[in-house]
Write a protein that holds these residues in place. Structure first.
Motif, PDB file in Angstrom:
ATOM      1  N   SER A  60      18.952  41.804  44.420  1.00 27.16           N
ATOM      2  CA  SER A  60      18.935  41.734  42.963  1.00 27.16           C
ATOM      3  C   SER A  60      19.670  42.929  42.367  1.00 27.16           C
ATOM      4  CB  SER A  60      17.491  41.712  42.448  1.00 27.16           C
ATOM      5  OG  SER A  60      16.823  40.555  42.898  1.00 27.16           O
ATOM      6  N   GLY A  61      20.388  42.694  41.283  1.00 26.87           N
ATOM      7  CA  GLY A  61      21.100  43.786  40.640  1.00 26.87           C
ATOM      8  C   GLY A  61      22.018  43.265  39.559  1.00 26.87           C
ATOM      9  N   SER A  62      22.640  44.202  38.856  1.00 26.94           N
ATOM     10  CA  SER A  62      23.585  43.853  37.805  1.00 26.94           C
ATOM     11  C   SER A  62      24.654  44.939  37.763  1.00 26.94           C
ATOM     12  CB  SER A  62      22.878  43.755  36.451  1.00 26.94           C
ATOM     13  OG  SER A  62      23.803  43.521  35.412  1.00 26.94           O
ATOM     14  N   VAL A  63      25.907  44.532  37.971  1.00 26.69           N
ATOM     15  CA  VAL A  63      27.012  45.482  37.943  1.00 26.69           C
ATOM     16  C   VAL A  63      28.082  44.947  37.005  1.00 26.69           C
ATOM     17  CG1 VAL A  63      26.577  46.296  40.296  1.00 26.69           C
ATOM     18  CG2 VAL A  63      28.135  44.379  39.923  1.00 26.69           C
ATOM     19  N   GLN A  64      28.999  45.825  36.637  1.00 29.65           N
ATOM     20  CA  GLN A  64      30.054  45.412  35.729  1.00 29.65           C
ATOM     21  C   GLN A  64      30.943  44.371  36.398  1.00 29.65           C
ATOM     22  OE1 GLN A  64      32.733  48.503  34.524  1.00 29.65           O
ATOM     23  NE2 GLN A  64      33.590  47.317  32.844  1.00 29.65           N
ATOM     24  N   TRP A  65      31.251  43.330  35.648  1.00 30.91           N
ATOM     25  CA  TRP A  65      32.135  42.274  36.147  1.00 30.91           C
ATOM     26  C   TRP A  65      33.496  42.430  35.485  1.00 30.91           C
ATOM     27  CZ3 TRP A  65      34.299  38.942  39.041  1.00 30.91           C
ATOM     28  CH2 TRP A  65      35.031  37.858  38.544  1.00 30.91           C
ATOM     29  N   ARG A  66      34.544  42.419  36.301  1.00 35.20           N
ATOM     30  CA  ARG A  66      35.898  42.581  35.792  1.00 35.20           C
ATOM     31  C   ARG A  66      36.656  41.260  35.932  1.00 35.20           C
ATOM     32  NH1 ARG A  66      38.455  47.615  38.728  1.00 35.20           N
ATOM     33  NH2 ARG A  66      37.839  46.395  40.557  1.00 35.20           N
ATOM     34  N   PRO A  67      36.554  40.384  34.942  1.00 33.35           N
ATOM     35  CA  PRO A  67      37.193  39.073  35.053  1.00 33.35           C
ATOM     36  C   PRO A  67      38.695  39.177  35.217  1.00 33.35           C
ATOM     37  CG  PRO A  67      36.489  39.494  32.796  1.00 33.35           C
ATOM     38  CD  PRO A  67      35.898  40.570  33.637  1.00 33.35           C
ATOM     39  N   GLY A  68      39.222  38.305  36.068  1.00 33.82           N
ATOM     40  CA  GLY A  68      40.662  38.248  36.256  1.00 33.82           C
ATOM     41  C   GLY A  68      41.210  39.170  37.312  1.00 33.82           C
ATOM     42  N   ILE A  69      40.373  40.036  37.882  1.00 32.78           N
ATOM     43  CA  ILE A  69      40.853  41.008  38.868  1.00 32.78           C
ATOM     44  C   ILE A  69      40.430  40.578  40.273  1.00 32.78           C
ATOM     45  CG2 ILE A  69      40.666  43.383  39.688  1.00 32.78           C
ATOM     46  CD1 ILE A  69      40.416  44.291  36.833  1.00 32.78           C
ATOM     47  N   TYR A  70      41.376  40.570  41.187  1.00 26.66           N
ATOM     48  CA  TYR A  70      41.094  40.275  42.593  1.00 26.66           C
ATOM     49  C   TYR A  70      40.879  41.586  43.350  1.00 26.66           C
ATOM     50  CZ  TYR A  70      42.479  35.416  41.940  1.00 26.66           C
ATOM     51  OH  TYR A  70      42.543  34.094  41.526  1.00 26.66           O
ATOM     52  N   THR A  71      39.772  41.654  44.075  1.00 23.72           N
ATOM     53  CA  THR A  71      39.461  42.877  44.808  1.00 23.72           C
ATOM     54  C   THR A  71      39.962  42.861  46.249  1.00 23.72           C
ATOM     55  OG1 THR A  71      37.284  41.979  45.374  1.00 23.72           O
ATOM     56  CG2 THR A  71      37.435  43.371  43.399  1.00 23.72           C
ATOM     57  N   ARG A  72      40.150  41.663  46.828  1.00 26.17           N
ATOM     58  CA  ARG A  72      40.611  41.567  48.209  1.00 26.17           C
ATOM     59  C   ARG A  72      41.698  40.492  48.347  1.00 26.17           C
ATOM     60  NH1 ARG A  72      35.434  40.784  51.907  1.00 26.17           N
ATOM     61  NH2 ARG A  72      36.988  41.135  53.550  1.00 26.17           N
ATOM     62  N   ILE A 115      46.526  43.434  34.519  1.00 23.37           N
ATOM     63  CA  ILE A 115      45.259  43.962  33.990  1.00 23.37           C
ATOM     64  C   ILE A 115      44.984  45.333  34.588  1.00 23.37           C
ATOM     65  CG2 ILE A 115      42.757  43.631  33.938  1.00 23.37           C
ATOM     66  CD1 ILE A 115      43.296  40.608  33.937  1.00 23.37           C
ATOM     67  N   LEU A 116      45.197  45.474  35.893  1.00 18.92           N
ATOM     68  CA  LEU A 116      44.976  46.766  36.554  1.00 18.92           C
ATOM     69  C   LEU A 116      45.903  47.838  35.987  1.00 18.92           C
ATOM     70  CD1 LEU A 116      44.553  45.708  40.297  1.00 18.92           C
ATOM     71  CD2 LEU A 116      42.796  46.704  38.835  1.00 18.92           C
ATOM     72  N   LEU A 117      47.166  47.501  35.780  1.00 13.65           N
ATOM     73  CA  LEU A 117      48.125  48.479  35.251  1.00 13.65           C
ATOM     74  C   LEU A 117      47.765  48.896  33.831  1.00 13.65           C
ATOM     75  CD1 LEU A 117      51.499  47.002  36.589  1.00 13.65           C
ATOM     76  CD2 LEU A 117      50.434  49.177  37.249  1.00 13.65           C
ATOM     77  N   GLN A 118      47.296  47.937  33.036  1.00  9.41           N
ATOM     78  CA  GLN A 118      46.902  48.279  31.669  1.00  9.41           C
ATOM     79  C   GLN A 118      45.713  49.222  31.661  1.00  9.41           C
ATOM     80  OE1 GLN A 118      46.245  44.589  29.596  1.00  9.41           O
ATOM     81  NE2 GLN A 118      48.356  43.878  29.915  1.00  9.41           N
ATOM     82  N   ARG A 119      44.764  48.968  32.550  1.00  6.99           N
ATOM     83  CA  ARG A 119      43.568  49.816  32.600  1.00  6.99           C
ATOM     84  C   ARG A 119      43.889  51.200  33.153  1.00  6.99           C
ATOM     85  NH1 ARG A 119      38.382  46.029  34.275  1.00  6.99           N
ATOM     86  NH2 ARG A 119      38.597  44.587  32.523  1.00  6.99           N
ATOM     87  N   GLY A 131      50.242  53.474  39.122  1.00  9.99           N
ATOM     88  CA  GLY A 131      49.862  52.687  40.279  1.00  9.99           C
ATOM     89  C   GLY A 131      48.638  53.237  40.981  1.00  9.99           C
ATOM     90  N   SER A 132      47.956  52.375  41.682  1.00 11.51           N
ATOM     91  CA  SER A 132      46.797  52.762  42.476  1.00 11.51           C
ATOM     92  C   SER A 132      46.876  52.002  43.793  1.00 11.51           C
ATOM     93  CB  SER A 132      45.509  52.393  41.745  1.00 11.51           C
ATOM     94  OG  SER A 132      45.407  50.993  41.618  1.00 11.51           O
ATOM     95  N   GLN A 133      45.922  52.268  44.667  1.00 12.83           N
ATOM     96  CA  GLN A 133      45.905  51.531  45.932  1.00 12.83           C
ATOM     97  C   GLN A 133      45.715  50.037  45.684  1.00 12.83           C
ATOM     98  OE1 GLN A 133      43.067  52.967  48.775  1.00 12.83           O
ATOM     99  NE2 GLN A 133      43.618  51.430  50.315  1.00 12.83           N
ATOM    100  N   ALA A 134      44.873  49.702  44.716  1.00 16.29           N
ATOM    101  CA  ALA A 134      44.644  48.293  44.409  1.00 16.29           C
ATOM    102  C   ALA A 134      45.925  47.632  43.926  1.00 16.29           C
ATOM    103  CB  ALA A 134      43.552  48.153  43.359  1.00 16.29           C
ATOM    104  N   VAL A 135      46.685  48.320  43.085  1.00 16.34           N
ATOM    105  CA  VAL A 135      47.955  47.769  42.602  1.00 16.34           C
ATOM    106  C   VAL A 135      48.929  47.606  43.760  1.00 16.34           C
ATOM    107  CG1 VAL A 135      49.971  48.225  41.170  1.00 16.34           C
ATOM    108  CG2 VAL A 135      47.687  48.665  40.264  1.00 16.34           C
TER     109      VAL A 135
END
Length: 409
Positions: free
Chosen positions: A231-243, A313-317, A322-326
């Motif tokens: 159980s839990g609640s964390v921030q959801w980032r719609p539109g972003i792929y993590t893997r 979305i990642l670049l705007q944020r 750039g980051s590793q995710a980008v």
């Protein structure tokens, strides 16, 4: 209702206990319906020019059946439900409440109990599905017979739609290049569980009842256990792929497996035909594998479009930095940019079987003699060295496609 066609079927010898309750569409070719041991029970509705019903098939024994452009091999039994653009290779049993949409293939002796939903699903021989199952966008192999088969337990779900609203989620249980030899350990997926696609599960693996499988298990003979999320609640980032790299990898392995299966259907399956009906059945098999490949490429393209949005979305944020995710996004997008040419090349390369395939095909063609009706028995009777030869041929096809994407083979 086409009364003339029903009368013609009755005259041919098709068993229709209550003709007034059966519907035959104007586009159905009654020459493609065998009179030998075929029964159409009350409520049966047949439509589509591709409809094929081979000897010993029974429709609607439990509840009404609607079959649209389905090809039913010898001994197919559809007890109730809706079936569309699906190929049943023979001796298949499907319980009432079935909902089977286009792009499905059930090879010999693959079965399902009541209330099962399939779409773009391929089941190799002997695979058995329990009741109350949603198993779309999957391929399942494994098992050596009706007493040693891969199985999906009741109330199982393949989760094939993501919060980012894409379906680049195909899952594979077993594999194609070994699975077609019908000599591998079965896979067992425990009831009231699920798979979060896309994943791959190796032969011999079982999942405990109630487990939700979220990652691939490429080691054979493993017990997989997975409970519900904490159980839990964390921030959801719609539109972003993590893997995104994992999604790409699983999709490419799946598509490469479909290409290997296409080659098997093109060069091996036609050797096991004995009349025009069996030839039509294999033709339907070949058409459906093409549908499956086209669907997966379409879904992969859609994933690529969404991944571009994810990168923006990642670049705007991150204010353009750039980051590793980008960087991961960029790598995956570069690979996807080559996908169309890679798949076109695969289609062209696979028009011929190549030297490895020719040797295997020659062995089958030379030794098949009077066993054309016993595909399962013949394949299982191959010497181990011949089975390995065939698997090596198909594995080479998969490896070439995977390698062109720069993935590990």
């Amino acid at each position: 209702m086409n009364i003339k066609k029903i009368d013609a079927l009755l005259k041919k010898g098709v068993n229709i206990p209550n003709p007034a309750t059966v519907f035959i569409g104007d586009d159905v070719d009654i020459e493609r319906i065998s009179p030998e041991g075929v029964t159409l029970f009350s409520g049966t509705k047949l439509t589509g020019a591709q409809t094929l019903i081979m000897p010993g098939s029974v429709l609607g024994y439990e509840t009404p059946v609607t079959a649209e452009n389905c090809l039913m091999g010898p001994g197919t039994k559809l007890h109730g439900g809706y079936f569309q653009d699906t190929v049943f290779m023979g001796d298949n049993v499907f319980g009432s409440g079935g909902h089977v949409r286009k792009g499905c293939i059930l090879e010999e002796q693959a079965n399902a109990a009541h209330t099962v939903g399939l779409k773009q699903t391929i089941l190799f021989p002997f695979v058995t599905l329990g009741s109350l199952i949603n198993f779309c966008d999957c391929l399942m192999a494994g098992g050596t017979g009706r007493k040693d088969h891969s199985e999906v337990g009741s109330s199982f779900i393949h989760f094939n739609y993501t919060p980012n609203q894409d379906k680049a989620t195909p899952s594979m249980m077993g594999n194609v290049y070994q699975g077609v030899m019908l000599n591998q350990r079965p896979v067992f997926l425990g009831g009231q569980g699920g798979l979060v696609g896309p994943v791959r599960i190796a032969f011999g693996c079982i999942s405990a009842a109630g487990s939700i499988i979220r990652n691939s298990e490429l080691r054979c003979d493993r017990l997989i256990m997975g409970g519900t999320m904490r159980s839990g609640s964390v921030q959801w980032r719609p539109g972003i792929y993590t893997r995104p790299d994992r999604i790409l990898t699983e999709n490419i392995y799946y598509i490469s497996g479909l290409y290997a299966l296409k080659v098997w259907y093109r060069f091996i399956r036609p050797l096991f035909t004995w009349d025009w009906m069996s030839q039509a059945l294999v033709s339907g098999l070949q058409k459906n594998i093409d549908l499956c490949i086209q669907e997966r490429i379409k879904r992969l393209d859609a994933f690529g479009d969404k991944l571009k949005q994810s990168k923006e979305i990642l670049l705007q944020r991150e204010k353009g930095q750039g980051s590793q995710a980008v960087a991961v996004h960029e790598i995956v997008l570069e690979k996807l940019s080559r996908a169309s040419s890679i798949f076109d090349q695969a289609e062209n390369d696979l028009k011929t079987p190549g030297p490895d395939g020719e040797q295997f095909i020659r062995h089958i063609d030379t030794n098949i003699s009077h066993n054309k009706k016993d595909y399962v028995g013949f394949i299982q009777g191959l010497d181990e060295s011949i089975s390995i030869m065939g698997s090596t041929w198909l594995k080479g096809i998969e490896d070439r496609i995977v390698g062109l994407f720069g993935l590990d083979v």
